[in-house]
Design an enzyme around this catalytic site. Structure first.
Site, mmCIF file in Angstrom:
data_model
loop_
_atom_site.group_PDB
_atom_site.id
_atom_site.type_symbol
_atom_site.label_atom_id
_atom_site.label_comp_id
_atom_site.label_asym_id
_atom_site.label_seq_id
_atom_site.Cartn_x
_atom_site.Cartn_y
_atom_site.Cartn_z
ATOM 1 N N CYS A 2 33.023 49.317 23.542
ATOM 2 C CA CYS A 2 32.602 48.543 22.520
ATOM 3 C C CYS A 2 33.640 47.866 21.789
ATOM 4 C CB CYS A 2 31.507 49.122 21.679
ATOM 5 S SG CYS A 2 30.432 50.051 22.629
ATOM 6 N N ARG A 27 34.435 43.256 25.099
ATOM 7 C CA ARG A 27 34.383 44.291 25.028
ATOM 8 C C ARG A 27 32.998 44.773 25.379
ATOM 9 N NH1 ARG A 27 39.047 47.227 23.437
ATOM 10 N NH2 ARG A 27 37.821 49.106 23.323
ATOM 11 N N TRP A 74 28.557 47.787 24.463
ATOM 12 C CA TRP A 74 28.607 48.005 25.831
ATOM 13 C C TRP A 74 27.787 49.559 26.044
ATOM 14 C CZ3 TRP A 74 29.671 51.714 29.845
ATOM 15 C CH2 TRP A 74 29.910 51.090 30.940
ATOM 16 N N ASN A 100 32.676 53.467 19.207
ATOM 17 C CA ASN A 100 33.147 53.319 20.348
ATOM 18 C C ASN A 100 33.335 54.499 20.823
ATOM 19 O OD1 ASN A 100 34.235 52.249 22.922
ATOM 20 N ND2 ASN A 100 36.131 51.767 21.976
ATOM 21 N N GLY A 101 32.862 54.795 22.539
ATOM 22 C CA GLY A 101 32.993 56.091 22.753
ATOM 23 C C GLY A 101 31.866 57.094 23.225
ATOM 24 N N GLU A 480 41.585 42.801 46.365
ATOM 25 C CA GLU A 480 41.595 41.970 45.125
ATOM 26 C C GLU A 480 40.778 40.669 45.006
ATOM 27 O OE1 GLU A 480 42.157 42.961 42.061
ATOM 28 O OE2 GLU A 480 42.677 41.115 40.849
ATOM 29 N N LYS A 484 37.396 40.197 42.845
ATOM 30 C CA LYS A 484 37.340 39.136 41.864
ATOM 31 C C LYS A 484 35.995 38.270 42.198
ATOM 32 C CE LYS A 484 39.679 39.617 39.365
ATOM 33 N NZ LYS A 484 40.488 40.787 39.256
ATOM 34 N N GLU A 487 32.975 40.543 41.018
ATOM 35 C CA GLU A 487 32.671 40.930 39.600
ATOM 36 C C GLU A 487 32.082 39.660 38.848
ATOM 37 O OE1 GLU A 487 35.900 42.585 37.432
ATOM 38 O OE2 GLU A 487 37.385 41.311 38.369
ATOM 39 N N HIS A 503 36.478 47.860 64.049
ATOM 40 C CA HIS A 503 36.115 49.184 63.859
ATOM 41 C C HIS A 503 34.835 49.326 63.312
ATOM 42 C CE1 HIS A 503 39.811 50.660 65.864
ATOM 43 N NE2 HIS A 503 40.585 49.993 65.036
ATOM 44 N N LYS A 602 35.773 44.511 29.359
ATOM 45 C CA LYS A 602 37.155 44.455 29.586
ATOM 46 C C LYS A 602 37.928 45.689 29.646
ATOM 47 C CE LYS A 602 41.102 42.097 30.195
ATOM 48 N NZ LYS A 602 41.099 41.711 31.572
HETATM 49 O O1 M6R Z 1 43.019 47.907 31.993
HETATM 50 P P1 M6R Z 1 43.336 48.197 32.908
HETATM 51 O O2 M6R Z 1 44.164 47.811 33.852
HETATM 52 O O3 M6R Z 1 43.531 50.031 33.152
HETATM 53 O O4 M6R Z 1 41.768 48.209 33.789
HETATM 54 C C1 M6R Z 1 41.270 48.612 34.918
HETATM 55 C C2 M6R Z 1 40.399 47.995 35.348
HETATM 56 O O5 M6R Z 1 39.022 48.481 34.580
HETATM 57 C C3 M6R Z 1 40.311 46.508 35.633
HETATM 58 O O6 M6R Z 1 41.591 46.174 36.451
HETATM 59 C C4 M6R Z 1 38.909 46.178 36.035
HETATM 60 O O7 M6R Z 1 39.068 46.457 37.457
HETATM 61 C C5 M6R Z 1 38.909 44.469 36.134
HETATM 62 N N1 M6R Z 1 37.599 43.934 35.704
HETATM 63 C C6 M6R Z 1 39.210 43.753 37.178
HETATM 64 O O8 M6R Z 1 39.233 42.495 37.117
#
Ligand code: M6R
Length: 607
Positions: A2, A27, A74, A100-101, A480, A484, A487, A503, A602
């Site tokens: 959050c 966030r 969040w 937050n937490g 990756e 992308k 998400e 396989h 994020k």
């Molecule tokens: O801040 P961090 O690099 O530790 O974050 C790790 C993941 O949460 C972050 O890379 C997440 O997978 C992204 N949304 C990917 O785009």
């Protein structure tokens, strides 16, 4: 996950709170709310959904109070509803808390507080904090928050206001990030630098277990630390860096920032004549580097994909064994790790809860831990025994882009330096340095082809699945690329090693299955071309990312996106860029909220 903001000063708090929340929306965006102390009373406004709904609610509301807190949520405990939105208040409606937490012992505390007559309104863990603080209140808010904090098990970053203390914010942290921004005659609280960056460049990073009282004059009360003024740091971000500028989304801005960001990452860290990199933050002597028996890389998400590429880089150049672990698995599986191991924690935010826990676990078992982190002063940056900052600038888009390529550049520089201590010759090192220095311009050439990629993306719009394939250095790039796409566009996508396709996943291939193949001209090129043939035989639609001048692939794939030639070890820094653009444009064509993908935040600050 959050976002938290707080303001105490002489100006009305509301505009600051709303602007701060706007910059923190990455966030969390399940709900938003504010509480302002106005004329000895607390005014609380909150609304489910993203911040714009709260802004609509507040249009025309004249709040003059100069002390307030705000939150963008969040959801963890309790559905995303208005009732569960923060700030939460105590029974009397005079104390408000943003959090937050996760409070792990909230059920037990709730039962105890109910038995003592407290009335709960929400399903959140946060509300226990309000009633606990109320329970301890005898005119000293700071002491009440400090006392409540001793009862709580779990992670929290909180900011508290009270109608009885019009010029006071109390902030406390344990496991969730929280910073104090130091102004002139006004002070700020944020869960993250963007909350406060336009107002001050001077911040204090709170430590775990710390409770501070913040007034317009300063940060006055401190538990556990003697002198906060000695801990003021310069943020080092320009206010303009946290604006979208002329770009429609932060993600697109950050994709386009990659050439400059990469140039910053490597600036002053390469010595061409030595064929080496100089990374002072590693804090390791050549002897210590030679003594490393094994490297373990821990991270999550995109940072984990970067770690996989780091494994290939380090094993190739330094011939040191490398393992790459999801931080969340490493933390909970009793890993064999200790002296002789070098652990590298990768985290853009430096606040990912699983990675923090894994760092602590590795340190507890005696390993030296380095951090590769973007956010200066973040928890992982402060926890680790040494490390390298990305210098990528603020990354706001939930989908990580420039931090990925920045991380790869840092991993490459570490691999180069390790290699130079062990195997790599000066001549080889110089070739590697020059190739890295050429990358920012080569990235610009790819970015110039955005229109072509956007056109290609239109063909994905109605797709439901996609496969991404690659071998060697291109396999993590395929992972990756798939991440992308899923998400931000919500299309199911899987990354696979190209040779593994036969396989199992080959059963999925038909004329409706787009297959993105990362196929630069490298040591496994011929094998990948054979894999493309296998897909075409089954009428799959192949989109290849290939090296400029490769005419062979043009005759085999349905579409080709070209990238410039570089060393094989550096190819991922280029081949990922078209995949970022592809995912972005698919999401835009589908009308998805690119910077606020559903269910994501994020920075994942809960385990
Ligand atoms: O801040 P961090 O690099 O530790 O974050 C790790 C993941 O949460 C972050 O890379 C997440 O997978 C992204 N949304 C990917 O785009």
């Amino acid at each position: 996950m959050c976002g938290i903001v707080g303001y105490v000063g002489t100006r009305p708090a509301l505009p600051f709170l709303l602007a701060g929340l706007h910059r923190l929306e990455y966030r969390g965006y399940d709900s938003a709310g504010i509480a302002v102390v106005t004329g000895g009373a607390l005014e609380v406004y909150k609304e489910v959904g993203n911040l714009s709904r709260l802004q609509e609610m507040l249009a025309g509301v004249d709040l003059r109070g100069t002390t307030g807190i705000g939150h963008t949520r969040w959801a963890t405990h309790g559905e995303p509803t208005t009732i569960n939105a923060h700030p939460h208040t105590d029974c009397s409606g005079t104390i408000a808390v943003v959090h937050n937490g996760i409070i792990e012992n909230c059920e037990q505390l709730r039962r105890e507080l109910l038995a003592r007559g407290h009335r709960f309104r929400s399903d959140t863990d946060t509300e226990v904090l309000c009633h606990l603080i109320e329970e301890y209140s005898d005119g000293d808010l700071f002491a009440a928050v400090a006392a409540a904090a001793t009862k709580v098990i779990g992670a929290y970053g909180i900011c508290v206001v009270s109608a009885r203390h019009p010029d006071l914010l109390v902030a406390a942290r344990n496991g969730s990030p929280l910073i104090v921004g130091v102004g002139n005659g006004e002070n700020f609280v944020g869960s993250d630098v963007p909350a406060i960056a336009p107002h001050t460049q001077r911040v204090i990073y709170l430590d775990d277990g710390e409770v501070v009282a913040i007034t317009p004059e300063g940060v006055q009360g401190v538990v556990g630390k003697a002198d906060l003024s000695a801990r003021v740091h310069a943020v080092g971000w320009e206010p303009g860096e946290i604006d979208r500028g002329d770009f429609p989304h932060f993600m697109l801005k950050e994709i386009h920032e990659q050439p400059q960001a990469l140039a910053r990452t490597i600036s002053g860290r390469l010595v061409e004549s030595e064929g080496d990199s100089h990374l002072g933050g590693l804090n390791m002597t050549p002897k210590e580097l030679l003594d490393v028996q094994r490297v373990i890389i821990i991270s999550c998400g995109t940072s984990w994909h970067a770690g996989l590429i780091g494994e290939y880089m380090l094993e190739e150049t330094a011939r040191v064994p490398v393992e790459v672990e999801y931080a969340s698995e490493f933390r909970y599986r009793n890993p064999v790790v200790g002296r002789g191991d070098l652990v590298i924690a990768i985290s853009q935010s430096g606040e990912t809860a699983d990675t923090i826990a894994a760092v602590r676990e590795a340190q507890r078992r005696g390993a030296r831990v380095l951090g590769i982190v973007n956010v200066v002063g973040s928890t992982i940056a402060r926890l680790t025994d040494g490390g390298v900052y990305l210098r990528s600038g603020p990354e706001i888009g939930v989908a990580s882009t420039k931090a990925f390529t920045g991380t790869l550049a840092v991993l490459f520089m570490i691999a180069l330096h390790f290699g130079r201590q062990r195997h790599t010759s000066n001549a080889e090192g110089r070739i590697m340095v020059r190739a890295l220095q050429a990358l920012p311009d080569q990235m610009r050439q790819i970015l110039a082809r955005e229109a072509e990629i956007a056109e290609l993306a239109a063909r994905f719009v109605n797709g439901r699945n996609a496969l991404y394939l690659g071998r060697g250095y291109s396999f993590p790039v395929a992972l990756e690329g798939a991440l992308k796409l899923k998400e931000i566009s919500y299309i199911h996508a899987e990354g696979y090693p190209a040779a593994e396709m036969k396989h199992g996943p080959i059963a999925l291939i038909d004329k409706d299955m787009p297959v993105v193949v990362v196929a630069p001209q490298d040591s496994v090129y011929d094998k990948v071309v054979s894999n493309i043939e296998e897909i075409r035989t089954r009428r799959g639609q192949v989109i290849a990312v290939a090296t400029e001048g490769d005419t062979e692939i043009a005759s085999k794939a349905n579409h080709v996106i070209y990238i410039p030639q570089t060393l094989e070890i550096l190819t991922p820094l280029l081949s990922v860029v078209p995949l970022q653009l592809l995912a972005y444009h698919v999401a835009v064509h589908r009308g998805c909220p690119v910077d606020q993908p559903k269910n994501l935040a994020k920075s994942v600050t809960v385990e």
